[in-house]
Design a protein around this motif. Structure first.
Motif, mmCIF file in Angstrom:
data_model
loop_
_atom_site.group_PDB
_atom_site.id
_atom_site.type_symbol
_atom_site.label_atom_id
_atom_site.label_comp_id
_atom_site.label_asym_id
_atom_site.label_seq_id
_atom_site.Cartn_x
_atom_site.Cartn_y
_atom_site.Cartn_z
ATOM 1 N N LEU A 26 -13.662 8.816 -3.934
ATOM 2 C CA LEU A 26 -12.900 7.767 -4.618
ATOM 3 C C LEU A 26 -11.732 7.291 -3.760
ATOM 4 O O LEU A 26 -11.404 6.097 -3.737
ATOM 5 C CB LEU A 26 -12.373 8.281 -5.962
ATOM 6 N N SER A 27 -11.114 8.214 -3.052
ATOM 7 C CA SER A 27 -9.956 7.855 -2.225
ATOM 8 C C SER A 27 -10.345 6.891 -1.101
ATOM 9 O O SER A 27 -9.512 6.104 -0.631
ATOM 10 C CB SER A 27 -9.294 9.106 -1.647
ATOM 11 N N GLU A 28 -11.614 6.947 -0.664
ATOM 12 C CA GLU A 28 -12.079 6.037 0.379
ATOM 13 C C GLU A 28 -12.140 4.602 -0.128
ATOM 14 O O GLU A 28 -12.122 3.648 0.667
ATOM 15 C CB GLU A 28 -13.459 6.467 0.884
ATOM 16 N N GLN A 29 -12.249 4.450 -1.446
ATOM 17 C CA GLN A 29 -12.307 3.118 -2.056
ATOM 18 C C GLN A 29 -11.099 2.890 -2.962
ATOM 19 O O GLN A 29 -11.192 2.160 -3.952
ATOM 20 C CB GLN A 29 -13.608 2.958 -2.865
ATOM 21 N N ALA A 30 -9.983 3.523 -2.623
ATOM 22 C CA ALA A 30 -8.771 3.358 -3.435
ATOM 23 C C ALA A 30 -8.289 1.912 -3.370
ATOM 24 O O ALA A 30 -8.469 1.218 -2.365
ATOM 25 C CB ALA A 30 -7.674 4.306 -2.936
ATOM 26 N N PHE A 31 -7.668 1.478 -4.456
ATOM 27 C CA PHE A 31 -7.220 0.096 -4.550
ATOM 28 C C PHE A 31 -6.108 -0.201 -3.552
ATOM 29 O O PHE A 31 -5.203 0.617 -3.354
ATOM 30 C CB PHE A 31 -6.716 -0.196 -5.959
ATOM 31 N N ARG A 32 -6.194 -1.369 -2.929
ATOM 32 C CA ARG A 32 -5.124 -1.904 -2.089
ATOM 33 C C ARG A 32 -4.762 -3.290 -2.612
ATOM 34 O O ARG A 32 -5.642 -4.051 -3.018
ATOM 35 C CB ARG A 32 -5.586 -2.009 -0.622
ATOM 36 N N PRO A 33 -3.488 -3.632 -2.615
ATOM 37 C CA PRO A 33 -3.075 -4.933 -3.162
ATOM 38 C C PRO A 33 -3.767 -6.096 -2.453
ATOM 39 O O PRO A 33 -4.155 -5.998 -1.286
ATOM 40 C CB PRO A 33 -1.560 -4.965 -2.918
ATOM 41 N N LEU A 34 -3.889 -7.196 -3.151
ATOM 42 C CA LEU A 34 -4.517 -8.389 -2.600
ATOM 43 C C LEU A 34 -3.775 -8.897 -1.379
ATOM 44 O O LEU A 34 -2.540 -8.918 -1.341
ATOM 45 C CB LEU A 34 -4.521 -9.504 -3.649
ATOM 46 N N GLY A 35 -4.536 -9.343 -0.373
ATOM 47 C CA GLY A 35 -3.949 -10.059 0.745
ATOM 48 C C GLY A 35 -3.667 -11.500 0.336
ATOM 49 O O GLY A 35 -4.133 -11.970 -0.710
ATOM 50 N N GLY A 36 -2.936 -12.211 1.154
ATOM 51 C CA GLY A 36 -2.501 -13.552 0.785
ATOM 52 C C GLY A 36 -3.603 -14.534 0.468
ATOM 53 O O GLY A 36 -3.439 -15.403 -0.384
ATOM 54 N N SER A 37 -4.745 -14.428 1.149
ATOM 55 C CA SER A 37 -5.816 -15.402 0.941
ATOM 56 C C SER A 37 -7.021 -14.831 0.217
ATOM 57 O O SER A 37 -8.045 -15.507 0.091
ATOM 58 C CB SER A 37 -6.265 -15.960 2.293
ATOM 59 N N GLU A 38 -6.916 -13.603 -0.263
ATOM 60 C CA GLU A 38 -8.044 -12.981 -0.976
ATOM 61 C C GLU A 38 -8.077 -13.454 -2.424
ATOM 62 O O GLU A 38 -7.060 -13.415 -3.116
ATOM 63 C CB GLU A 38 -7.933 -11.462 -0.959
ATOM 64 N N PRO A 39 -9.236 -13.874 -2.932
ATOM 65 C CA PRO A 39 -9.310 -14.313 -4.330
ATOM 66 C C PRO A 39 -9.328 -13.161 -5.327
ATOM 67 O O PRO A 39 -8.837 -13.286 -6.443
ATOM 68 C CB PRO A 39 -10.625 -15.106 -4.387
ATOM 69 N N ARG A 40 -9.916 -12.007 -4.939
ATOM 70 C CA ARG A 40 -9.995 -10.875 -5.867
ATOM 71 C C ARG A 40 -10.230 -9.582 -5.086
ATOM 72 O O ARG A 40 -10.693 -9.612 -3.951
ATOM 73 C CB ARG A 40 -11.107 -11.079 -6.890
ATOM 74 N N ARG A 41 -9.918 -8.467 -5.732
ATOM 75 C CA ARG A 41 -10.167 -7.159 -5.111
ATOM 76 C C ARG A 41 -10.310 -6.122 -6.216
ATOM 77 O O ARG A 41 -9.675 -6.204 -7.264
ATOM 78 C CB ARG A 41 -9.037 -6.772 -4.161
ATOM 79 N N LEU A 42 -11.160 -5.122 -5.956
ATOM 80 C CA LEU A 42 -11.421 -4.052 -6.908
ATOM 81 C C LEU A 42 -11.387 -2.722 -6.180
ATOM 82 O O LEU A 42 -11.951 -2.584 -5.096
ATOM 83 C CB LEU A 42 -12.801 -4.261 -7.557
ATOM 84 N N GLY A 43 -10.721 -1.727 -6.754
ATOM 85 C CA GLY A 43 -10.662 -0.400 -6.144
ATOM 86 C C GLY A 43 -10.228 0.620 -7.179
ATOM 87 O O GLY A 43 -9.850 0.270 -8.301
ATOM 88 N N TRP A 44 -10.268 1.892 -6.798
ATOM 89 C CA TRP A 44 -9.926 2.968 -7.737
ATOM 90 C C TRP A 44 -8.419 3.215 -7.746
ATOM 91 O O TRP A 44 -7.758 3.130 -6.713
ATOM 92 C CB TRP A 44 -10.654 4.256 -7.355
ATOM 93 N N CYS A 45 -7.906 3.529 -8.915
ATOM 94 C CA CYS A 45 -6.495 3.868 -9.043
ATOM 95 C C CYS A 45 -6.359 5.104 -9.939
ATOM 96 O O CYS A 45 -7.332 5.541 -10.568
ATOM 97 C CB CYS A 45 -5.699 2.698 -9.630
ATOM 98 N N ALA A 46 -5.175 5.662 -10.000
ATOM 99 C CA ALA A 46 -4.928 6.849 -10.828
ATOM 100 C C ALA A 46 -4.986 6.472 -12.302
ATOM 101 O O ALA A 46 -4.255 5.572 -12.734
ATOM 102 C CB ALA A 46 -3.570 7.444 -10.489
ATOM 103 N N PRO A 47 -5.832 7.132 -13.111
ATOM 104 C CA PRO A 47 -5.881 6.837 -14.549
ATOM 105 C C PRO A 47 -4.535 7.000 -15.238
ATOM 106 O O PRO A 47 -4.252 6.311 -16.231
ATOM 107 C CB PRO A 47 -6.903 7.850 -15.075
ATOM 108 N N ALA A 48 -3.705 7.907 -14.728
ATOM 109 C CA ALA A 48 -2.403 8.167 -15.357
ATOM 110 C C ALA A 48 -1.334 7.180 -14.908
ATOM 111 O O ALA A 48 -0.188 7.274 -15.359
ATOM 112 C CB ALA A 48 -1.940 9.585 -15.049
ATOM 113 N N GLY A 49 -1.668 6.239 -14.033
ATOM 114 C CA GLY A 49 -0.682 5.282 -13.570
ATOM 115 C C GLY A 49 0.404 5.958 -12.760
ATOM 116 O O GLY A 49 0.132 6.806 -11.905
#
Length: 310
Positions: A26-49
Motif C-alpha cells: 500500500l505504501s508504494e501507492q500512497a497518495f501524493r497531492p495533485l500536481g499543478g496540471s493533473e486533473p485527478r489522482r488516487l492513492g492510499w491514505c491512513a484510515p485514521a487521518g
C-alpha cells in the motif's frame, strides 16, 4: 467510521499477503497531492487521518484500507465560454472563420491554462476486506468510484480477481415478491417506508418515501406490472438499508444496540483505539448481515445450498 453505503464483491483466489506485506504494498501507492496540471489522482491514505500513519488496520481477519481521491473541478461551461470568446476575437482580427481543428487547439490551450487554478475536491473512500469470507465492500454511493478503488487495489497487489456479489434470486424479483406476498418475507425482515417501482414499458420510475408499503395503492401498482428496483428493509434490530437491484446497499443504519456497544467501549480517548473498535464491531455486523441477506435471496449465485462460507 460507520459505512453509509456498500458495494459488495466476491474475491477469487486472493493473493496471500500478511499484514506487513500488504502495508508495504500500500505504501508504494500512497497518495501524493495533485500536481499543478493533473486533473485527478488516487492513492492510499491512513484510515485514521491525522490520528495515525498506518495504511492498513487488520483485526480478526477484517481489513480496513482507505483511498484518497483528488479531482480538479473545471466546469465545461467555463471552458466553453472562454473558447468562444477567444475564437471570436481571433476571427475578428483575421477576418475569417476558424477551422474546427483550430478551435480544438484553443480548447486544449484554455484547459491547460485554467486547470491549475481550478478548485480541488477531495474524497475518502473506505474499503472493508473480510479475509475469512473472501468479501470486499466499498463504502461509496457510486459503483464507478468503487470500481476505481478496486482498480487501485489491483494495481497495488499486481493482480486481483473480483466480481460483484450476486445472488441465486435476482434482487428485483425477490423485492417484488416480498411486497406482493407478505407471507414470503423472512421472519426477521421488517419493511421500511421507501420503494422504487419500475414499469416494463415507457411509464418510467415511481419513487415513494414515507409510505406504507403494504397499502392498497402500492399493491395496485404491483398488480399493474411494476417491479421493485429499490426497497427499504431492516434486519430486525440489527441493520437497516435500501436494497438496490444490483445488490448495492445504500443508506446504511446500524442497530442501536451495536452503536451503544461502540459508544460505551473504553477507548481511553485514543482515536486509533476508537477507530479499530468501531471498525471491528461494524465489520462483524456487516459480515453476519450480508450472509443473512444473501440467504434471503436464495444463496450466492454459483454456489449450492450445502456450500458454506469458510
Amino acid at each position: 467510521m460507520w459505512f453509509k453505503h456498500l458495494h459488495l464483491y466476491r474475491l477469487h483466489g486472493a493473493p496471500a499477503l500478511d499484514a506487513a506485506a500488504l502495508e508495504a504494498a500500500l505504501s508504494e501507492q500512497a497518495f501524493r497531492p495533485l500536481g499543478g496540471s493533473e486533473p485527478r489522482r488516487l492513492g492510499w491514505c491512513a484510515p485514521a487521518g491525522r490520528a495515525g500513519t498506518q495504511l492498513l488496520h487488520e483485526l480478526q481477519g477484517q481489513r480496513l484500507i482507505t483511498a484518497l481521491r483528488q479531482e480538479r473541478l473545471l466546469p465545461a461551461s467555463v471552458v466553453r465560454e472562454e473558447v468562444e470568446e477567444r475564437s471570436a476575437e481571433l476571427e475578428a482580427r483575421e477576418g475569417r472563420k476558424l477551422r474546427r481543428q483550430e478551435k480544438l487547439g484553443i480548447k486544449e490551450q484554455v484547459y491547460e491554462e485554467l486547470l491549475p487554478r481550478a478548485f480541488v475536491r477531495t474524497q475518502k473512500v473506505d474499503l472493508w476486506w473480510d479475509t475469512r469470507r473472501g468479501l470486499i465492500g466499498v463504502n461509496s454511493s457510486s459503483r464507478k468510484r468503487a470500481e476505481e478503488v478496486l482498480d487501485l487495489l489491483r494495481e497495488t497487489l499486481g493482480s486481483l480477481k473480483v466480481t460483484p456479489l450476486s445472488s441465486q434470486t435476482l434482487p428485483m424479483r425477490a423485492m417484488t415478491g416480498w411486497l406482493v406476498e407478505p407471507g414470503e418475507r423472512p421472519a426477521d425482515m421488517v419493511l421500511g417506508d421507501q420503494v422504487e417501482l419500475k414499469a416494463k414499458g415507457d411509464d418510467g420510475v415511481l419513487r415513494a418515501r414515507q409510505v406504507d408499503l403494504d397499502s392498497d395503492e402500492i399493491q395496485r401498482l404491483l398488480e399493474s406490472g411494476r417491479q421493485a428496483s429499490k426497497l427499504a428493509l431492516e434486519i430486525e434490530g440489527r441493520l437497516s438499508f435500501v436494497l438496490h437491484d444490483d445488490l448495492a446497499l445504500k443508506s446504511l443504519r446500524f442497530g442501536d444496540a451495536l452503536v451503544d456497544e461502540a459508544t460505551n467501549s473504553d477507548d481511553g480517548d485514543d482515536a486509533l483505539v476508537r477507530l479499530e473498535t468501531d471498525f471491528l464491531l461494524m465489520s462483524q455486523a456487516l459480515g453476519e448481515n450480508v450472509d443473512r441477506l444473501i440467504g434471503w435471496l436464495g444463496g450466492e449465485a454459483g454456489t449450492t445450498s450445502d456450500q458454506r462460507v469458510a
